[in-house]
Design an enzyme around this catalytic site. Sequence first.
Site, PDB file in Angstrom:
ATOM      1  N   ARG A 112       0.879  -1.181   0.000  1.00 57.90           N
ATOM      2  CA  ARG A 112       0.000   0.000   0.000  1.00 57.90           C
ATOM      3  C   ARG A 112       0.906   1.217   0.000  1.00 57.90           C
ATOM      4  O   ARG A 112       1.679   1.423   0.941  1.00 57.90           O
ATOM      5  CB  ARG A 112      -0.907   0.005   1.237  1.00 57.90           C
ATOM      6  CG  ARG A 112      -1.623   1.330   1.440  1.00 57.90           C
ATOM      7  CD  ARG A 112      -2.710   1.279   2.481  1.00 57.90           C
ATOM      8  NE  ARG A 112      -3.848   0.537   1.975  1.00 57.90           N
ATOM      9  CZ  ARG A 112      -5.063   0.574   2.528  1.00 57.90           C
ATOM     10  NH1 ARG A 112      -5.297   1.312   3.589  1.00 57.90           N
ATOM     11  NH2 ARG A 112      -6.049  -0.138   2.012  1.00 57.90           N
ATOM     12  N   CYS A 170     -16.495   0.939   1.095  1.00 60.04           N
ATOM     13  CA  CYS A 170     -15.276   0.169   1.381  1.00 60.04           C
ATOM     14  C   CYS A 170     -14.774   0.366   2.801  1.00 60.04           C
ATOM     15  O   CYS A 170     -13.957  -0.418   3.270  1.00 60.04           O
ATOM     16  CB  CYS A 170     -14.193   0.506   0.355  1.00 60.04           C
ATOM     17  SG  CYS A 170     -13.571   2.188   0.487  1.00 60.04           S
ATOM     18  N   ARG A 224     -13.045  -9.066   1.715  1.00 58.62           N
ATOM     19  CA  ARG A 224     -11.651  -8.760   1.428  1.00 58.62           C
ATOM     20  C   ARG A 224     -10.786 -10.010   1.654  1.00 58.62           C
ATOM     21  O   ARG A 224      -9.878 -10.307   0.890  1.00 58.62           O
ATOM     22  CB  ARG A 224     -11.144  -7.620   2.342  1.00 58.62           C
ATOM     23  CG  ARG A 224     -11.778  -6.265   2.088  1.00 58.62           C
ATOM     24  CD  ARG A 224     -11.416  -5.689   0.725  1.00 58.62           C
ATOM     25  NE  ARG A 224      -9.981  -5.590   0.526  1.00 58.62           N
ATOM     26  CZ  ARG A 224      -9.236  -4.569   0.955  1.00 58.62           C
ATOM     27  NH1 ARG A 224      -9.790  -3.562   1.604  1.00 58.62           N
ATOM     28  NH2 ARG A 224      -7.934  -4.529   0.700  1.00 58.62           N
ATOM     29  N   ASP A 231     -17.875   6.340  -1.035  1.00 60.51           N
ATOM     30  CA  ASP A 231     -16.607   6.289  -0.314  1.00 60.51           C
ATOM     31  C   ASP A 231     -16.484   7.600   0.460  1.00 60.51           C
ATOM     32  O   ASP A 231     -17.205   8.567   0.188  1.00 60.51           O
ATOM     33  CB  ASP A 231     -15.446   6.122  -1.313  1.00 60.51           C
ATOM     34  CG  ASP A 231     -14.104   5.866  -0.635  1.00 60.51           C
ATOM     35  OD1 ASP A 231     -14.098   5.508   0.569  1.00 60.51           O
ATOM     36  OD2 ASP A 231     -13.065   6.029  -1.288  1.00 60.51           O
ATOM     37  N   GLN A 283      -9.939  -4.232  -3.344  1.00 59.98           N
ATOM     38  CA  GLN A 283     -11.245  -3.848  -2.801  1.00 59.98           C
ATOM     39  C   GLN A 283     -12.346  -4.155  -3.805  1.00 59.98           C
ATOM     40  O   GLN A 283     -13.426  -4.637  -3.447  1.00 59.98           O
ATOM     41  CB  GLN A 283     -11.248  -2.349  -2.466  1.00 59.98           C
ATOM     42  CG  GLN A 283     -12.566  -1.862  -1.898  1.00 59.98           C
ATOM     43  CD  GLN A 283     -12.853  -2.403  -0.506  1.00 59.98           C
ATOM     44  OE1 GLN A 283     -12.048  -2.240   0.408  1.00 59.98           O
ATOM     45  NE2 GLN A 283     -14.000  -3.057  -0.317  1.00 59.98           N
ATOM     46  N   HIS A 326      -7.502   0.770  -6.302  1.00 62.00           N
ATOM     47  CA  HIS A 326      -7.644  -0.122  -5.134  1.00 62.00           C
ATOM     48  C   HIS A 326      -8.290  -1.424  -5.628  1.00 62.00           C
ATOM     49  O   HIS A 326      -9.427  -1.756  -5.272  1.00 62.00           O
ATOM     50  CB  HIS A 326      -8.505   0.561  -4.079  1.00 62.00           C
ATOM     51  CG  HIS A 326      -8.414  -0.047  -2.710  1.00 62.00           C
ATOM     52  ND1 HIS A 326      -7.600  -1.123  -2.402  1.00 62.00           N
ATOM     53  CD2 HIS A 326      -9.059   0.269  -1.546  1.00 62.00           C
ATOM     54  CE1 HIS A 326      -7.739  -1.420  -1.131  1.00 62.00           C
ATOM     55  NE2 HIS A 326      -8.615  -0.605  -0.589  1.00 62.00           N
TER      56      HIS A 326
HETATM   57  N1   CP Z   1     -11.153  -0.451   2.572  1.00 63.26           N
HETATM   58  C1   CP Z   1      -9.880  -0.430   3.002  1.00 63.26           C
HETATM   59  O1   CP Z   1      -8.926  -0.510   2.200  1.00 63.26           O
HETATM   60  O2   CP Z   1      -9.759  -0.366   4.355  1.00 63.26           O
HETATM   61  P1   CP Z   1      -8.392  -0.076   5.130  1.00 63.26           P
HETATM   62  O3   CP Z   1      -7.922   1.300   4.710  1.00 63.26           O
HETATM   63  O4   CP Z   1      -8.770  -0.134   6.586  1.00 63.26           O
HETATM   64  O5   CP Z   1      -7.402  -1.119   4.745  1.00 63.26           O
END
Ligand code: CP
Length: 333
Positions: A115, A282, A310, A242, A145, A142
């Site tokens: 990430r 998400c 996930r 989001d 997700q 992403h």
């Molecule tokens: N949706 C998501 O990626 O959550 P986090 O940022 O908690 O990993």
Amino acid sequence: MTSTTHLSQDFPRHFLRDDDLTQAQQADVLRLAIELKAARTAGLHPKRPLEGPKTAALLFDKPSTRTRLSFSVGVAELGGFPLLIDASTSQLGRGEPVEDTARVLSRQVALITWRTFEHAKLEAMAAASDVPVVNALTDLLHPCQILADLQTVAEHRPGGVDALPGTVFAYVGDGNNNMANSYLLGGAVAGMHVVVGTPETHLPDPGILEDARRAAALTGGSVSVVHDAAEAVAGADVVATDTWVSMGQEAEAASRETPFVPFAVTPELMAGAKPDAGVLHCLPAYRGKEIDASYLDGPGSWVWDEAENRLHAQKALLVALLEAREGLPFPGA
Ligand code: CP
């Protein structure tokens, strides 16, 4: 337990973008995710490609709850050891070249997830890595997700994975973020009709929109961007949103909210969607901002299944990447 899902041949080496997978590969991953979820409920873990244990390096430059949790649990359930690395306190954070880091990691781990901020850095990591690299979120995309979201839609709608093509999928809110981009791209690969409802000031990435249009032309889906919230959700099977304040934008929080207010998921907005439309987010969510609490916590919420998925979607993805690397074209056969 023997898997009944046969993954497509020619699976990509890495998963950096939603359109790294073909429609068939994406569907196969989703079917395997659903199968692994059912197996887990029965106390079974039929796929163990990381048995040894082999180590997966899970690098994070940004905060995370769900991604960190689901990759850690998923790697363990695939027989491996999840090595969480706070990249900001590693030498990466001090400017060591991404390529050098990739070479060092490749000699000791079986898999890398990252990430980070710039998508180009993830691409550089993949280019220099001998082991699969997975996008755990960049500023651009992403995609893990979206796999979980597609699994959730498939579970809740009649017809399952086969019914994804033709689904009307509305995303409302900030069109200029990684979720909007990934919904466009991943939804188009799935053959869905993706509508992004966002102010004219917050458009999706133009290159991603073009790529999504190209993907939709292959799958029979479509993508569009509109600036009226009611138009965006009209007749939608699924409505997603989001946060209006993505990671790194916290200082601008107050000024960012105003243009998005008409795009909030409220009873008034949802009146224009199909009566049985599901709602996705998400997470993390801000009740009373981008989403009314009733759509997050109410009986019609798909959000908590989405968060759980996930785990299952990423396990299926990792199985596919790792088995393809071992030269197993039809895992579970
Ligand atoms: N949706 C998501 O990626 O959550 P986090 O940022 O908690 O990993």
